[in-house]
Enzyme design. Structure first.
Site, PDB file in Angstrom:
ATOM      1  N   TYR A 217      -6.514 -57.687   3.500  1.00 30.67           N
ATOM      2  CA  TYR A 217      -7.033 -56.260   3.961  1.00 30.67           C
ATOM      3  C   TYR A 217      -6.800 -55.538   2.614  1.00 30.67           C
ATOM      4  O   TYR A 217      -5.802 -55.605   1.959  1.00 30.67           O
ATOM      5  CB  TYR A 217      -6.328 -55.846   4.797  1.00 30.67           C
ATOM      6  CG  TYR A 217      -6.602 -54.378   5.258  1.00 30.67           C
ATOM      7  CD1 TYR A 217      -7.848 -53.876   5.744  1.00 30.67           C
ATOM      8  CD2 TYR A 217      -5.789 -53.200   4.795  1.00 30.67           C
ATOM      9  CE1 TYR A 217      -8.239 -52.684   6.014  1.00 30.67           C
ATOM     10  CE2 TYR A 217      -5.739 -52.081   5.130  1.00 30.67           C
ATOM     11  CZ  TYR A 217      -7.148 -51.699   5.523  1.00 30.67           C
ATOM     12  OH  TYR A 217      -7.675 -50.487   5.760  1.00 30.67           O
ATOM     13  N   HIS A 245      -2.359 -38.211  -1.909  1.00 25.21           N
ATOM     14  CA  HIS A 245      -3.299 -38.776  -1.069  1.00 25.21           C
ATOM     15  C   HIS A 245      -4.646 -37.775  -0.817  1.00 25.21           C
ATOM     16  O   HIS A 245      -4.653 -37.305   0.272  1.00 25.21           O
ATOM     17  CB  HIS A 245      -2.665 -39.159   0.333  1.00 25.21           C
ATOM     18  CG  HIS A 245      -3.384 -40.292   1.093  1.00 25.21           C
ATOM     19  ND1 HIS A 245      -3.278 -40.449   2.400  1.00 25.21           N
ATOM     20  CD2 HIS A 245      -4.482 -41.106   0.871  1.00 25.21           C
ATOM     21  CE1 HIS A 245      -3.833 -41.518   3.014  1.00 25.21           C
ATOM     22  NE2 HIS A 245      -4.914 -41.626   2.045  1.00 25.21           N
ATOM     23  N   SER A 268      -4.968 -41.190   6.817  1.00 27.18           N
ATOM     24  CA  SER A 268      -6.115 -42.077   6.758  1.00 27.18           C
ATOM     25  C   SER A 268      -6.724 -42.017   8.316  1.00 27.18           C
ATOM     26  O   SER A 268      -6.096 -41.746   9.164  1.00 27.18           O
ATOM     27  CB  SER A 268      -5.622 -43.465   6.654  1.00 27.18           C
ATOM     28  OG  SER A 268      -4.592 -43.724   5.664  1.00 27.18           O
ATOM     29  N   CYS A 270      -8.584 -39.429   9.249  1.00 26.06           N
ATOM     30  CA  CYS A 270      -8.319 -38.271   9.719  1.00 26.06           C
ATOM     31  C   CYS A 270      -9.537 -37.088   9.056  1.00 26.06           C
ATOM     32  O   CYS A 270      -9.461 -35.796   9.010  1.00 26.06           O
ATOM     33  CB  CYS A 270      -7.089 -37.506   9.708  1.00 26.06           C
ATOM     34  SG  CYS A 270      -6.058 -38.423  10.609  1.00 26.06           S
ATOM     35  N   LYS A 272     -10.941 -37.368   6.024  1.00 27.51           N
ATOM     36  CA  LYS A 272     -10.883 -37.154   4.453  1.00 27.51           C
ATOM     37  C   LYS A 272     -12.234 -37.596   3.839  1.00 27.51           C
ATOM     38  O   LYS A 272     -12.888 -36.603   3.048  1.00 27.51           O
ATOM     39  CB  LYS A 272      -9.917 -37.947   3.701  1.00 27.51           C
ATOM     40  CG  LYS A 272      -9.515 -37.598   2.538  1.00 27.51           C
ATOM     41  CD  LYS A 272      -7.953 -37.656   2.118  1.00 27.51           C
ATOM     42  CE  LYS A 272      -7.258 -39.071   2.326  1.00 27.51           C
ATOM     43  NZ  LYS A 272      -7.521 -39.983   2.055  1.00 27.51           N
ATOM     44  N   ALA A 384     -12.807 -50.838  10.683  1.00 25.46           N
ATOM     45  CA  ALA A 384     -13.916 -51.640   9.563  1.00 25.46           C
ATOM     46  C   ALA A 384     -14.369 -50.767   8.504  1.00 25.46           C
ATOM     47  O   ALA A 384     -14.238 -49.423   8.934  1.00 25.46           O
ATOM     48  CB  ALA A 384     -14.945 -51.985  10.505  1.00 25.46           C
TER      49      ALA A 384
END
Ligand code: OXD
Ligand code: MN
Length: 606
Positions: A217, A245, A268, A270, A272, A384
């Site tokens: 991953y 980030h 992550s 949310c 961006k 995904a």
């Protein structure tokens, strides 16, 4: 200096030697001897080498071609579908801790463990050695980085996501100063890492290196992404810049010539990437940014990357038209963990009819398949992804590779918060804004392995990657702002405020908040002063909704979205203060800001 290994051809030896870097040679030699690959290939920046890796990923069956030219599919293992926080450790000497909830391990024993896991782990495989540059090349932002991996998928992803850096390595001023990453996908079964119980991601700050084993991953394996982020956070906090980030975007209101640059930190999954891709604006980056003070005393930011490893769930023509278009047209693009039927990808929330069956990360999937509790099994994973180059997009900003970065006027912090923060709020000043970021809370998502929907404190949306004490990190933000001649304005956004089970905003509304923030920076809107910061006036939003989305915005919409939820906000302050009291040495300014905010909130009824 030459590597004493028969595995390295004369050509590869010569390529390595052309770098004139004994440390590089030593590292490559060490991991050839430890991992025992069957073959070693050293890659340069040439199109020929880039093509070699692209083809190798297909030959190794780590990727399979799809119908649309340039598209491929890669699957990660069933237990390898997100960043694995439990298996990721920052190595420290002895019992020392960084912050309460940062996962650490004893350096000596963890190194022993990882070396034993890597030992002979590349037998039967080809080791790839590649060189990259984090940030634009030839720039104050550049950090050189070397990747050693046995996965052509990892190297292929990096070739798309990062700037090539062989040239950069050739002219290193300090030949010892670079990051490096050693990755092995380990034993593969049907093309995916088999021994997930032996998955480890170990961050060794002392040597500026990260090891990652038995995982594919990308969040765990692509060294330059979330692994380099940790090393760069350390570096930035030892200096006077920020490693965040964050997205970087250029906002351009309709009919105006100016472009106003923002960075934005969101946990992550949310919003961006979709913020960075708001129609009519331009994207510089969607995930990681370095922020530095320029010669003129202003804040400049550069994207560390040159591509997107984006979450594909809910990308559809209505909500994310730009991304959808780029996912459905020919270009070099890797899908991961979507459903494949007849060489076509299908993902969650795609807005297209599903086929009856297909293959996904769990194997064969059939419409109507249910789990043990009679719940339908989704056709694709929630986490995904797609991987592509930013240069493929029509809305890419021309300054993507600008060595100076772009001047930042606004900084956004946004969390997934169903009941507390209004959709957009402007801070009173830098220190209040730093509290907004440091107090960010967000519900967990599928980007990390574990339960989703759990509210967690996530300072600056960067907590998963923190390798310095929270106090050091917050102090660095305060100091960074103090030294700026012109500080960006700090805002918070919340795209996820709910009434009952329903979101109060549509996905496209983020454009309205961005346009309001942009206008505020240029003094174009008055605002309402509330205990938590400045919020928009109804009339301005009404006009913005109509002008940008041709949508009627009612007073009732405004009231529901923007009323100050005093009770929830006070409870949040309690939670944050309790955390700050446990963490050693949190700067006094944060407690002062909390106290002031509490006092202001207590003056209004809940
Ligand atoms: C990402 C993440 O992939 O933060 O960007 O998980
Ligand atoms: Mn991210």
């Amino acid at each position: 200096m030459k590597i004493s290994s028969k595995l390295l051809s004369n050509k590869n030896q010569a390529i390595l030697q052309s770098l004139n870097n004994p440390k590089v040679i030593k590292i490559v030699e060490t991991y050839i001897n430890l991992c025992k690959p069957d073959k070693v290939t050293v890659l340069t920046d040439t199109p020929r080498d880039i093509n070699y890796v692209r083809k190798l990923a297909l030959k190794n069956k780590e990727e399979t071609p799809l119908k649309t030219p340039g598209h491929t599919i890669h699957f990660d293992g069933f237990f390898d579908q997100g960043r694995d926080k439990e298996k990721t450790k920052v190595l420290l000497c002895g019992e020392s801790k960084i912050s309460k909830s940062i996962n650490t391990g004893d350096r000596e024993s963890c190194l022993e463990e990882i070396f034993s896991l890597l030992s002979g782990n590349m037998k039967g495989k080809e080791m790839l050695v590649s060189f990259y540059c984090l940030g634009p090349t030839n720039s104050p932002f550049s950090i050189p980085a070397m990747q050693i991996t046995d996965s052509a998928y990892v190297a292929h992803s990096e070739n798309m996501l990062y700037r090539q850096g062989f040239g950069e390595f050739k002219k290193l001023k300090d030949p010892d100063k670079f990051f490096y990453f050693v990755h092995s996908a380990g034993e593969l079964e049907n093309g995916v890492s088999k021994n997930s119980d032996k998955k480890r991601i170990y961050i060794d700050l002392e040597e500026n290196r990260v090891f990652s084993v038995n995982t594919q991953y990308a969040g765990n394996s692509v060294g330059l992404k979330k692994l380099a982020l940790r090393l760069a956070i350390k570096k930035s906090n030892e200096s006077d810049w920020l490693c965040e980030h964050m997205l970087v975007l250029g906002a351009k209101p309709q009919g105006k010539k100016r472009v106003t640059y923002f960075t934005g930190a969101f946990p992550s999954a949310c919003g961006k990437t979709s913020t960075a891709m708001i129609p009519g604006q331009s994207i510089i980056g969607d995930d990681i940014a370095y922020l530095k003070r320029g010669k003129d005393g202003r804040c400049y930011a550069a994207n560390v990357e040159q591509g997107i490893f984006g979450i594909i769930e809910n990308v559809n023509p209505k909500d994310d038209p730009l991304i959808y278009k780029s996912l459905t047209t020919p270009k070099e693009l890797i899908f991961s963990n979507v459903l494949i039927n007849n060489k076509k990808p299908y993902w969650l929330g795609m807005g297209r009819a599903l086929p009856d069956s297909g293959v996904n990360f769990a194997g064969h999937w059939k419409l109507g398949d249910c789990d043990g509790k009679d719940n339908p099994i989704p056709h694709a994973h929630k986490n995904a992804r797609y991987t592509m180059r930013l240069s493929e997009l029509t809305n890419v900003n021309p300054h993507l590779h600008d060595p100076s970065g772009v001047p930042i006027s606004g900084i956004i912090y946004g969390g997934r918060d169903s009941d507390t923060t209004p959709p957009v709020v402007e801070s009173f000043d830098w220190s209040h804004g730093v509290l907004m970021g440091a107090a960010l809370e967000s519900e967990t998502t599928a980007a990390t392995i574990g339960e989703t929907g759990v509210r967690k404190h996530n300072p600056m949306a960067n907590f998963d990657f923190l390798v310095v004490p929270l106090s050091t990190y917050i102090n660095n933000h305060l100091a960074f702002g103090r030294k700026l001649k012109k500080k960006p304005i700090i805002f918070t956004t919340n795209y996820f405020i709910k009434e009952g089970d329903n979101y109060l905003n549509g996905k496209l509304d983020k454009k309205i908040w961005l346009m309001w923030m942009e206008g505020r920076i240029h003094g174009e809107y008055r605002a309402i002063k509330t205990p938590i910061g400045y919020i928009p006036k109804y009339e301005d939003l009404k006009k913005l909704f109509w002008d940008n989305l041709k949508q009627a915005y009612t007073k009732e919409d405004y009231r529901k979205q923007f009323h100050v939820r005093t009770g929830h906000l006070l409870a949040k302050l309690e939670r944050i203060e309790a955390i700050f009291k446990i963490e050693p040495d949190i700067p006094k300014a944060m407690f002062v800001e909390i106290k002031k905010q509490r006092k202001r909130l207590k003056t209004i009824p809940s």
